[in-house]
Design a protein around this motif. Structure first.
Motif, short mmCIF file in Angstrom:
data_model
loop_
_atom_site.label_atom_id
_atom_site.label_comp_id
_atom_site.label_asym_id
_atom_site.label_seq_id
_atom_site.Cartn_x
_atom_site.Cartn_y
_atom_site.Cartn_z
N VAL A 172 -13.46 1.34 -6.09
CA VAL A 172 -12.12 1.48 -6.67
C VAL A 172 -11.15 1.94 -5.59
N LEU A 173 -10.02 1.27 -5.50
CA LEU A 173 -9.05 1.67 -4.48
C LEU A 173 -8.55 3.09 -4.74
N ILE A 174 -8.46 3.88 -3.66
CA ILE A 174 -7.90 5.22 -3.75
C ILE A 174 -6.38 5.08 -3.82
N PRO A 175 -5.74 5.59 -4.87
CA PRO A 175 -4.29 5.38 -4.98
C PRO A 175 -3.56 6.05 -3.81
N ARG A 176 -2.51 5.38 -3.33
CA ARG A 176 -1.81 5.83 -2.14
C ARG A 176 -0.55 6.63 -2.49
N GLU A 202 2.38 6.33 -1.27
CA GLU A 202 3.54 5.43 -1.38
C GLU A 202 3.75 4.98 -2.82
N THR A 203 2.62 4.67 -3.48
CA THR A 203 2.68 4.10 -4.82
C THR A 203 3.25 5.09 -5.85
N GLU A 204 3.20 6.38 -5.53
CA GLU A 204 3.74 7.40 -6.44
C GLU A 204 5.18 7.06 -6.84
N ALA A 231 2.99 -3.75 -18.60
CA ALA A 231 1.69 -4.17 -18.07
C ALA A 231 1.55 -3.64 -16.64
N ASP A 232 0.37 -3.08 -16.35
CA ASP A 232 0.02 -2.69 -14.98
C ASP A 232 -1.10 -3.62 -14.55
N LEU A 233 -0.79 -4.54 -13.64
CA LEU A 233 -1.75 -5.57 -13.26
C LEU A 233 -2.52 -5.17 -12.01
N GLY A 234 -3.84 -5.15 -12.11
CA GLY A 234 -4.68 -4.67 -11.02
C GLY A 234 -4.59 -3.15 -11.00
N THR A 235 -5.01 -2.54 -12.10
CA THR A 235 -4.74 -1.11 -12.31
C THR A 235 -5.60 -0.19 -11.45
N GLY A 236 -6.75 -0.70 -10.94
CA GLY A 236 -7.59 0.16 -10.11
C GLY A 236 -8.03 1.40 -10.88
N SER A 237 -7.70 2.58 -10.34
CA SER A 237 -8.06 3.83 -11.00
C SER A 237 -7.22 4.10 -12.25
N THR A 267 -4.69 -4.10 -16.58
CA THR A 267 -5.75 -5.09 -16.37
C THR A 267 -6.36 -4.95 -14.98
N ASP A 268 -7.56 -5.43 -14.83
CA ASP A 268 -8.18 -5.56 -13.51
C ASP A 268 -9.29 -6.58 -13.63
N LEU A 269 -9.63 -7.13 -12.48
CA LEU A 269 -10.74 -8.08 -12.43
C LEU A 269 -12.05 -7.33 -12.27
N SER A 270 -11.98 -6.14 -11.68
CA SER A 270 -13.19 -5.40 -11.33
C SER A 270 -13.64 -4.50 -12.48
N PRO A 271 -14.88 -4.70 -12.96
CA PRO A 271 -15.39 -3.84 -14.04
C PRO A 271 -15.52 -2.38 -13.60
N GLN A 283 -9.96 -6.75 -19.19
CA GLN A 283 -10.52 -7.32 -17.98
C GLN A 283 -10.11 -8.78 -17.83
N GLY A 284 -9.80 -9.15 -16.57
CA GLY A 284 -9.48 -10.54 -16.31
C GLY A 284 -8.54 -10.66 -15.13
N SER A 285 -8.30 -11.91 -14.75
CA SER A 285 -7.47 -12.13 -13.57
C SER A 285 -5.99 -12.16 -13.94
N PRO A 300 -0.56 -5.21 -6.03
CA PRO A 300 -1.67 -6.15 -5.83
C PRO A 300 -2.17 -6.09 -4.38
N PRO A 301 -3.32 -6.68 -4.11
CA PRO A 301 -3.78 -6.73 -2.72
C PRO A 301 -2.72 -7.46 -1.88
N TYR A 302 -2.31 -6.87 -0.75
CA TYR A 302 -1.26 -7.54 0.03
C TYR A 302 -1.52 -7.56 1.53
N ARG A 336 -12.76 -4.93 -0.83
CA ARG A 336 -11.95 -5.99 -0.27
C ARG A 336 -11.09 -6.65 -1.35
N LEU A 337 -11.62 -6.72 -2.56
CA LEU A 337 -10.88 -7.31 -3.68
C LEU A 337 -9.54 -6.60 -3.90
N ALA A 338 -9.49 -5.33 -3.51
CA ALA A 338 -8.27 -4.56 -3.74
C ALA A 338 -7.28 -4.67 -2.59
C1 LIG Z 1 -4.27 -2.42 -4.14
S1 LIG Z 1 -5.28 -2.22 -5.55
C2 LIG Z 1 -4.18 -1.29 -6.60
C3 LIG Z 1 -4.87 -0.36 -7.55
C4 LIG Z 1 -3.94 0.56 -8.32
N1 LIG Z 1 -2.96 -0.18 -9.09
C5 LIG Z 1 -3.24 1.49 -7.36
O1 LIG Z 1 -2.06 1.31 -7.11
O2 LIG Z 1 -3.88 2.43 -6.88
C6 LIG Z 1 -5.30 -3.83 -6.23
C7 LIG Z 1 -6.10 -3.96 -7.52
O3 LIG Z 1 -6.02 -5.30 -7.98
C8 LIG Z 1 -7.27 -5.70 -8.48
N2 LIG Z 1 -7.36 -7.16 -8.40
C9 LIG Z 1 -7.63 -7.94 -7.33
N3 LIG Z 1 -7.61 -9.24 -7.69
C10 LIG Z 1 -7.31 -9.27 -9.00
C11 LIG Z 1 -7.12 -10.33 -9.93
N4 LIG Z 1 -7.27 -11.61 -9.58
N5 LIG Z 1 -6.80 -10.01 -11.19
C12 LIG Z 1 -6.67 -8.72 -11.57
N6 LIG Z 1 -6.82 -7.69 -10.72
C13 LIG Z 1 -7.15 -7.96 -9.45
C14 LIG Z 1 -8.26 -4.99 -7.60
O4 LIG Z 1 -9.50 -4.87 -8.25
C15 LIG Z 1 -7.57 -3.65 -7.38
O5 LIG Z 1 -7.94 -2.73 -8.35
#
Ligand SMILES: C[S@@+](CC[C@H](N)C(=O)[O-])C[C@H]1O[C@@H](n2cnc3c(N)ncnc32)[C@H](O)[C@@H]1O
Lengths: 267, 366
Positions: B165-169, B171-173, B195-201, B221-225, B248-250, B269-271, B290-292
């Motif tokens: 699980v990504l450690i929240p940064r 900056e994101t605060e 909606a918070d997409l790719g919610t991580g923690s 939502t997140d893709l990662s269980p 859960q889902g993309s 999102p991953p950038y 890496r997914l994050a």
């Molecule tokens: C940079 S992390 C951000 C996590 C959290 N929102 C935060 O700010 O700490 C990106 C998140 O997007 C998720 N993610 C990656 N690909 C995804 C996809 N196709 N659909 C949904 N979530 C996805 C990752 O699992 C990861 O949790």
């Protein structure tokens, strides 16, 4: 990006924070502005005074002629800055600053973080949560690094800023009609003859700052004499000295004030 | 719209339960234990500071560990800093102090104890051998401090995190402040569905869930269980089960039922451009998922996808905010919105982070 960055925080609506980026030039202007406070000539009856803070954290340099100055005049001379709150700020004394809420105080501050290195964000795992806040009207700076989140460091820095404001921004008091305000009475030991009931408030109570500020105002009004001040608060000189010496920053502020009047430090 | 959690088959003591991607079985949510990864990995770890203080050690043994840990940190010097801009001694010492705070039941008492207390026992939340182990991982494997203690302090929250699980940064605060700003004078957004997409923690969903009005809701939502199970733990910790729903889902796939109804969308999102991944600070590159992190060739794959989706998913007047890698991505996205999907959004704004990097793109649906 190696330069120091300055953020102006401005509170929108009910306590929401937005920031605007200023470049290094703006930093320089802000510092120049703060120092210019010391260059302007004091007016005879200032509304409040700011004393040179003793701590390294505070970046204003000591004026050669006097350790105090007329802040309101100093401030208006630099009011060409873009800050919309100028007019409001000019009217404030030290007490008003302490009575402000966290958001109101933040509105008068620039938030400053330490040097940015690299792209940050997802690239980094480093607790770069250190925060420095600078109070524009007075130029006082407080920082916090020890908390584990940036948000909490911001609160700690603001709390520290309040202490600095209490210690270094003076209200004028009219000594002829003086009677100690309730905040001052509440920090005095119970043996004060002016004190009614209620427990003595210690340094951990947020209200202590207001009492400490009022005490410093009084000591300045009697030109740094602890024995004179003691009379106004119904204590013996010894009892008031003990109160002052029991609190490090209060002792330092009193001694600084005494030094500016050519008096020996309390020990 | 009423969002609710389904209780029942979560494999741990948590009663939070996550819906899968809706495409095939919208009406028949499966529970964690039937997902592909082994259920044990989905049981979120309890952060160190929340574990019961079942271990005991003498003050002198604890000091011995502390001196050893400090020496190990000193031996690092500026090696990490020089190799990949990693932590220096200062930061490692601060982390060591925080590790003690989390591990020792009453760390303030411990720090005041003198030599005369050497034989006194102190209660720990993990064994002393484990403390040796953890600090070794920190220094020798560059395992992130937050994974050692299983939590990260973020805004005024303490969020559980773990491997995967990504450690929240920090900056994101700021995203939460910006959302608070937007909803403060807009009741429709304050009481709406976010909606918070790719919610991580779950950091953003929880931060936002706490500032919305009583009718405001968040779907995270997140893709990662693993991320979802940790988010579920955190949501429960802050008592937001009735405010935040996890799916859960993309990206937008699990949100088909709310198309055109969202009041706001936030995402970090991953950038990171793929070819930057090998050069990342070891704590990040070697340990975080890496997914994050990986945003494709120029890091914009997911951001572009999110922009397109937001145009479809937001209701008129809805708000979005995306975190980016910096100025280049912000400008590129803004240009894309202004040219390629012209007419979808208005009032685009680029907002900088605490360090002066143009970090966020915000805008409103027409
Ligand atoms: C940079 S992390 C951000 C996590 C959290 N929102 C935060 O700010 O700490 C990106 C998140 O997007 C998720 N993610 C990656 N690909 C995804 C996809 N196709 N659909 C949904 N979530 C996805 C990752 O699992 C990861 O949790």
């Amino acid at each position: 990006m190696g330069s120091e960055l300055v953020w102006r925080w401005c509170v929108v609506g009910n306590g929401l924070v937005r920031c605007f980026y200023n470049n290094t030039t703006a930093t320089a202007t802000a510092i120049a502005k703060a120092s210019s406070l010391y260059l302007s000539s004091p007016k005879p009856k200032p509304k409040f005074l700011i004393l040179t803070p003793p701590l390294a954290l505070i970046r204003i340099t000591r004026s050669s002629s006097s350790s105090s100055l007329n802040l309101s005049q100093g401030y208006s001379s630099s009011s060409s800055s873009s800050n919309e709150n100028n007019n409001e700020k000019k009217k404030k004394g030290g007490r008003e600053y302490l009575e402000m809420t966290e958001q109101e105080l933040m509105r008068e501050c620039e938030m400053d973080t330490f040097k940015a290195s690299g792209p940050g964000g997802q690239h980094r795992n480093k607790r770069e949560s250190a925060v420095r806040v600078k109070h524009i009207p007075t130029g006082l700076i407080a920082q916090a690094v020890e908390d584990r989140s940036q948000h909490m460091n911001r609160s700690s820095a603001l709390a520290r800023l309040r202490t600095l404001l209490a210690l270094h921004v003076r209200n004028t008091v009219d000594i002829d009609t003086y009677s100690p305000p309730p905040h001052l009475l509440s920090i005095l030991p119970l043996k004060s003859t002016l004190r009614s009931s209620g427990p003595q408030i210690g340094p951990n109570n947020p209200k202590f700052l207001l009492g400490m500020q009022a005490l410093l105002d009084l000591i300045l009004a009697v030109d740094g004499s602890v024995s004179e001040a003691a009379k106004y608060v119904g204590l013996s000189t010894g009892a008031l000295s003990r109160l002052i010496l029991s609190h490090d920053s209060l002792r330092m502020a009193v001694n600084q004030l005494r030094a500016s009047k050519g008096l020996k430090p309390l020990k | 719209m009423k969002l609710s959690f389904i209780r029942g088959c979560f494999p741990s003591n948590l009663s939070v339960f996550i819906k899968p991607s809706i495409s095939t079985n919208l009406l028949r949510p499966i529970c964690f234990s039937s997902m592909s990864s082994p259920p044990t990995s989905l049981k979120p770890q309890i952060p160190l500071f929340l574990r019961p203080p079942l271990h005991s050690v003498s003050v002198s043994d604890l000091r011995k560990w502390h001196d050893w840990a400090k020496n190990l940190a000193s031996s690092v010097g500026t090696t990490f800093l020089d190799s990949d801009n990693g932590p220096d001694l200062d930061l490692l010492c601060r982390e060591l102090k925080w590790l003690m705070e989390d591990a020792i039941e009453d760390h303030t008492v411990f720090s005041q104890m003198g030599i005369e207390n050497n034989q006194t026992n102190v209660r720990l939340r993990t064994g002393i051998e484990e403390l040796y182990n953890l600090w070794k991982q920190r220094i020798e494997e560059r395992r992130p401090f937050q994974y050692l203690v299983g939590c990260e302090h973020w805004r005024d929250l303490v969020l559980s995190v773990q491997d995967g699980v990504l450690i929240p940064r920090p900056e994101t605060e700021l995203i939460v402040d910006l959302v608070a700003d937007v909803v403060s004078n807009n009741e429709g957004l304050r009481e709406g569905l976010w909606a918070d997409l790719g919610t991580g923690s779950g950091a953003l969903a929880i931060g936002i869930g706490r500032i919305l009005g009583s009718c405001g809701r968040v779907i995270a939502t997140d893709l990662s269980p693993v991320a979802l199970s940790v988010a579920a733990f955190n949501v429960q910790k802050y008592g937001l089960q009735d405010v935040i729903e996890l799916r859960q889902g993309s990206w937008f796939k699990p949100l088909k039922d709310v198309e055109g109804k969202l009041a706001g969308i936030v995402s970090n999102p991953p950038y990171i451009p793929s070819d930057n991944i090998p050069g990342l600070q070891a704590e990040v590159g070697r340990h975080e998922p890496r997914l994050a992190l990986d945003g494709g060739l120029n890091g914009m794959d997911d951001l572009l996808h999110l922009c397109n989706g937001a145009a479809l998913m937001l209701r008129p007047g809805g708000f979005f905010i995306f975190e980016t890698n910096g100025e280049k991505q912000c400008k590129c996205l803004a240009k894309y919105i202004e040219n390629d999907i012209r007419g979808s959004f208005h009032s685009l704004d680029i907002v900088s982070d605490f360090a002066g990097i143009q970090r966020f793109l915000t805008g409103f649906r027409q």
